[in-house]
Motif scaffolding. Structure first.
Motif, PDB file in Angstrom:
ATOM      1  N   GLU A  60       0.838  -1.196   0.000  1.00 50.29           N
ATOM      2  CA  GLU A  60       0.000   0.000   0.000  1.00 50.29           C
ATOM      3  C   GLU A  60       0.875   1.248   0.000  1.00 50.29           C
ATOM      4  O   GLU A  60       1.772   1.382   0.838  1.00 50.29           O
ATOM      5  CB  GLU A  60      -0.912  -0.013   1.228  1.00 50.29           C
ATOM      6  CG  GLU A  60      -1.884   1.146   1.287  1.00 50.29           C
ATOM      7  CD  GLU A  60      -2.785   1.055   2.503  1.00 50.29           C
ATOM      8  OE1 GLU A  60      -2.925   2.064   3.221  1.00 50.29           O
ATOM      9  OE2 GLU A  60      -3.351  -0.035   2.751  1.00 50.29           O
ATOM     10  N   CYS A  62       0.588   5.298   0.255  1.00 50.87           N
ATOM     11  CA  CYS A  62      -0.218   6.480   0.534  1.00 50.87           C
ATOM     12  C   CYS A  62       0.539   7.696  -0.002  1.00 50.87           C
ATOM     13  O   CYS A  62       1.731   7.852   0.257  1.00 50.87           O
ATOM     14  CB  CYS A  62      -0.467   6.630   2.034  1.00 50.87           C
ATOM     15  SG  CYS A  62      -1.363   5.239   2.760  1.00 50.87           S
ATOM     16  N   GLN A  63      -0.155   8.546  -0.725  1.00 46.97           N
ATOM     17  CA  GLN A  63       0.523   9.671  -1.353  1.00 46.97           C
ATOM     18  C   GLN A  63      -0.465  10.794  -1.652  1.00 46.97           C
ATOM     19  O   GLN A  63      -1.653  10.545  -1.845  1.00 46.97           O
ATOM     20  CB  GLN A  63       1.200   9.239  -2.652  1.00 46.97           C
ATOM     21  CG  GLN A  63       0.255   8.662  -3.685  1.00 46.97           C
ATOM     22  CD  GLN A  63       0.972   8.230  -4.951  1.00 46.97           C
ATOM     23  OE1 GLN A  63       2.169   8.074  -4.975  1.00 46.97           O
ATOM     24  NE2 GLN A  63       0.212   8.038  -6.018  1.00 46.97           N
ATOM     25  N   SER A 168      -3.383  10.357   0.940  1.00 47.13           N
ATOM     26  CA  SER A 168      -2.589  10.558   2.161  1.00 47.13           C
ATOM     27  C   SER A 168      -3.380  10.256   3.419  1.00 47.13           C
ATOM     28  O   SER A 168      -2.843   9.718   4.397  1.00 47.13           O
ATOM     29  CB  SER A 168      -2.071  11.994   2.220  1.00 47.13           C
ATOM     30  OG  SER A 168      -1.253  12.289   1.116  1.00 47.13           O
ATOM     31  N   GLN A 171      -3.333   6.945   5.432  1.00 48.86           N
ATOM     32  CA  GLN A 171      -2.217   6.578   6.299  1.00 48.86           C
ATOM     33  C   GLN A 171      -2.661   6.447   7.755  1.00 48.86           C
ATOM     34  O   GLN A 171      -2.079   5.678   8.525  1.00 48.86           O
ATOM     35  CB  GLN A 171      -1.104   7.624   6.181  1.00 48.86           C
ATOM     36  CG  GLN A 171       0.164   7.273   6.949  1.00 48.86           C
ATOM     37  CD  GLN A 171       1.242   8.336   6.777  1.00 48.86           C
ATOM     38  OE1 GLN A 171       1.023   9.341   6.096  1.00 48.86           O
ATOM     39  NE2 GLN A 171       2.386   8.127   7.387  1.00 48.86           N
ATOM     40  N   GLN A 172      -3.705   7.182   8.143  1.00 47.70           N
ATOM     41  CA  GLN A 172      -4.186   7.160   9.516  1.00 47.70           C
ATOM     42  C   GLN A 172      -5.160   6.016   9.768  1.00 47.70           C
ATOM     43  O   GLN A 172      -5.580   5.809  10.912  1.00 47.70           O
ATOM     44  CB  GLN A 172      -4.870   8.501   9.841  1.00 47.70           C
ATOM     45  CG  GLN A 172      -4.016   9.725   9.570  1.00 47.70           C
ATOM     46  CD  GLN A 172      -2.707   9.714  10.339  1.00 47.70           C
ATOM     47  OE1 GLN A 172      -2.659   9.270  11.494  1.00 47.70           O
ATOM     48  NE2 GLN A 172      -1.637  10.179   9.703  1.00 47.70           N
ATOM     49  N   ARG A 180       3.338  -0.998   4.052  1.00 43.27           N
ATOM     50  CA  ARG A 180       2.697   0.296   3.847  1.00 43.27           C
ATOM     51  C   ARG A 180       3.771   1.378   3.858  1.00 43.27           C
ATOM     52  O   ARG A 180       4.689   1.360   4.694  1.00 43.27           O
ATOM     53  CB  ARG A 180       1.668   0.585   4.938  1.00 43.27           C
ATOM     54  CG  ARG A 180       0.563  -0.449   5.069  1.00 43.27           C
ATOM     55  CD  ARG A 180      -0.463  -0.007   6.095  1.00 43.27           C
ATOM     56  NE  ARG A 180      -1.314   1.076   5.578  1.00 43.27           N
ATOM     57  CZ  ARG A 180      -2.060   1.857   6.362  1.00 43.27           C
ATOM     58  NH1 ARG A 180      -2.027   1.716   7.673  1.00 43.27           N
ATOM     59  NH2 ARG A 180      -2.822   2.794   5.820  1.00 43.27           N
ATOM     60  N   PHE A 182       4.586   5.784   2.797  1.00 47.62           N
ATOM     61  CA  PHE A 182       4.117   7.100   2.384  1.00 47.62           C
ATOM     62  C   PHE A 182       5.121   7.668   1.399  1.00 47.62           C
ATOM     63  O   PHE A 182       6.330   7.655   1.658  1.00 47.62           O
ATOM     64  CB  PHE A 182       3.979   8.028   3.594  1.00 47.62           C
ATOM     65  CG  PHE A 182       3.566   9.428   3.237  1.00 47.62           C
ATOM     66  CD1 PHE A 182       2.252   9.720   2.924  1.00 47.62           C
ATOM     67  CD2 PHE A 182       4.500  10.451   3.194  1.00 47.62           C
ATOM     68  CE1 PHE A 182       1.865  11.010   2.589  1.00 47.62           C
ATOM     69  CE2 PHE A 182       4.125  11.745   2.865  1.00 47.62           C
ATOM     70  CZ  PHE A 182       2.800  12.023   2.561  1.00 47.62           C
ATOM     71  N   THR A 193       8.614   6.984   3.280  1.00 49.96           N
ATOM     72  CA  THR A 193       8.584   6.633   4.700  1.00 49.96           C
ATOM     73  C   THR A 193       7.907   5.285   4.847  1.00 49.96           C
ATOM     74  O   THR A 193       6.730   5.124   4.494  1.00 49.96           O
ATOM     75  CB  THR A 193       7.818   7.680   5.519  1.00 49.96           C
ATOM     76  OG1 THR A 193       8.399   8.966   5.329  1.00 49.96           O
ATOM     77  CG2 THR A 193       7.871   7.336   7.004  1.00 49.96           C
ATOM     78  N   PHE A 195       6.175   2.980   7.059  1.00 44.95           N
ATOM     79  CA  PHE A 195       5.587   3.025   8.395  1.00 44.95           C
ATOM     80  C   PHE A 195       4.941   1.710   8.828  1.00 44.95           C
ATOM     81  O   PHE A 195       4.432   1.599   9.938  1.00 44.95           O
ATOM     82  CB  PHE A 195       4.585   4.194   8.514  1.00 44.95           C
ATOM     83  CG  PHE A 195       3.411   4.136   7.583  1.00 44.95           C
ATOM     84  CD1 PHE A 195       2.233   3.533   7.967  1.00 44.95           C
ATOM     85  CD2 PHE A 195       3.477   4.723   6.323  1.00 44.95           C
ATOM     86  CE1 PHE A 195       1.136   3.503   7.120  1.00 44.95           C
ATOM     87  CE2 PHE A 195       2.389   4.708   5.469  1.00 44.95           C
ATOM     88  CZ  PHE A 195       1.216   4.088   5.869  1.00 44.95           C
ATOM     89  N   LYS A 196       4.979   0.694   7.978  1.00 42.80           N
ATOM     90  CA  LYS A 196       4.545  -0.637   8.405  1.00 42.80           C
ATOM     91  C   LYS A 196       5.210  -1.698   7.549  1.00 42.80           C
ATOM     92  O   LYS A 196       5.159  -1.637   6.318  1.00 42.80           O
ATOM     93  CB  LYS A 196       3.022  -0.784   8.313  1.00 42.80           C
ATOM     94  CG  LYS A 196       2.544  -2.200   8.682  1.00 42.80           C
ATOM     95  CD  LYS A 196       1.065  -2.394   8.453  1.00 42.80           C
ATOM     96  CE  LYS A 196       0.648  -3.833   8.749  1.00 42.80           C
ATOM     97  NZ  LYS A 196      -0.790  -4.080   8.477  1.00 42.80           N
TER      98      LYS A 196
END
Length: 251
Positions: A60, A62-63, A168, A171-172, A180, A182, A193, A195-196
């Motif tokens: 995934e 996110c952007q 984006s 991401q939350q 995952r 970003f 980044t 983040f997972k």
């Protein structure tokens, strides 16, 4: 006189336990038997648990809007065999750019599935079919955890590279995706980044990684600004069939 065996088990030291092959250390790269493709970015490969993009699972990204999708995934896509499917791309792909990058247009398909239920159906069937790669852009409607898990399970049934691009704000949200990240396009490079990563123990706040931006990719920075205008003027289209499939041909 023979020795009587003791029923008391031998006590292993902490150091001995840490040397065992079946002991997971949280950050260890043991048990990473999943096949992976090199990303083409050495700095990124060093950060990834599998030393590349994991196959047969859900990745995934996110952007904010249209970013550096092709900068990030082009090296890996040039390695895959089989079809490369673009599901709901945010703009009409430019055939000549794909040719210059080294892609065989006969292996590229564009699938348009405007409604979310059709998007999920297309993604799951394509991922399960083990095509070379599925790059999918989430439709406007938000995708639930259950729907993402359905995508993950179908990707696990296949062996291809399965990537979903999300806004984006996603991401939350919780997501079952195994990897995952970003992505943000900056003036001096593409900021990534992680983040997972399932199987990797994150001990501290993830640090962004800046991938150098090749000179021929710098004009893509303007697309980030154009994307907002495109999203504001784009009208919803009700499809007359589940999805339209278009082979990408040179113009």
């Amino acid at each position: 006189m023979c020795d009587v065996p003791s029923d008391k088990p031998a006590t292993a030291s902490l150091e001995q336990l840490l040397l065992r092959d079946d002991m997971w250390l949280g950050h260890s790269q043991r048990f990473t038997d999943r096949t992976a493709l090199a990303t083409g970015h050495a700095l990124l490969d060093e950060r990834l648990l599998h030393q590349g993009w994991p196959l047969g699972t859900l990745i995934e990204v996110c952007q904010p809007g249209i970013q550096g999708e092709w900068l990030l995934f082009t090296p890996a896509l040039l390695q895959v065999t089989g079809l490369i499917v673009l599901l709901n791309p945010p703009a009409i792909p430019f055939a000549q750019a794909f040719i210059q990058a080294g892609f065989d247009l006969d292996r590229l398909l564009v699938v348009d599935a405007a409604e979310k239920k059709h998007f999920i159906g297309c993604f799951t069937e394509l991922a399960r079919a083990s095509v070379g790669a599925v790059l999918a852009w989430q439709p406007r409607e938000n995708i639930s955890y259950t729907e993402l898990r359905k995508c993950l399970l179908s990707a696990s049934d296949g062996t291809g590279l399965c990537v979903m691009f999300r806004p984006s704000a996603a991401q939350q949200q919780s997501s079952p995706a195994r990897l995952r990240l970003f992505a943000r396009l900056l003036a001096d490079g593409l900021e990534i980044t992680l983040f997972k990563q399932t199987g990797y123990l994150q001990k501290q706040q993830p640090q962004p990684l800046l991938l150098p931006l090749p000179d021929y990719w710098k004009p893509t920075q303007a697309y980030a600004a154009l994307d907002e205008k495109t999203a504001a003027t784009k009208q919803d289209i009700v499809p007359q069939r589940l999805a339209s499939v278009t082979p990408l041909r040179g113009q």
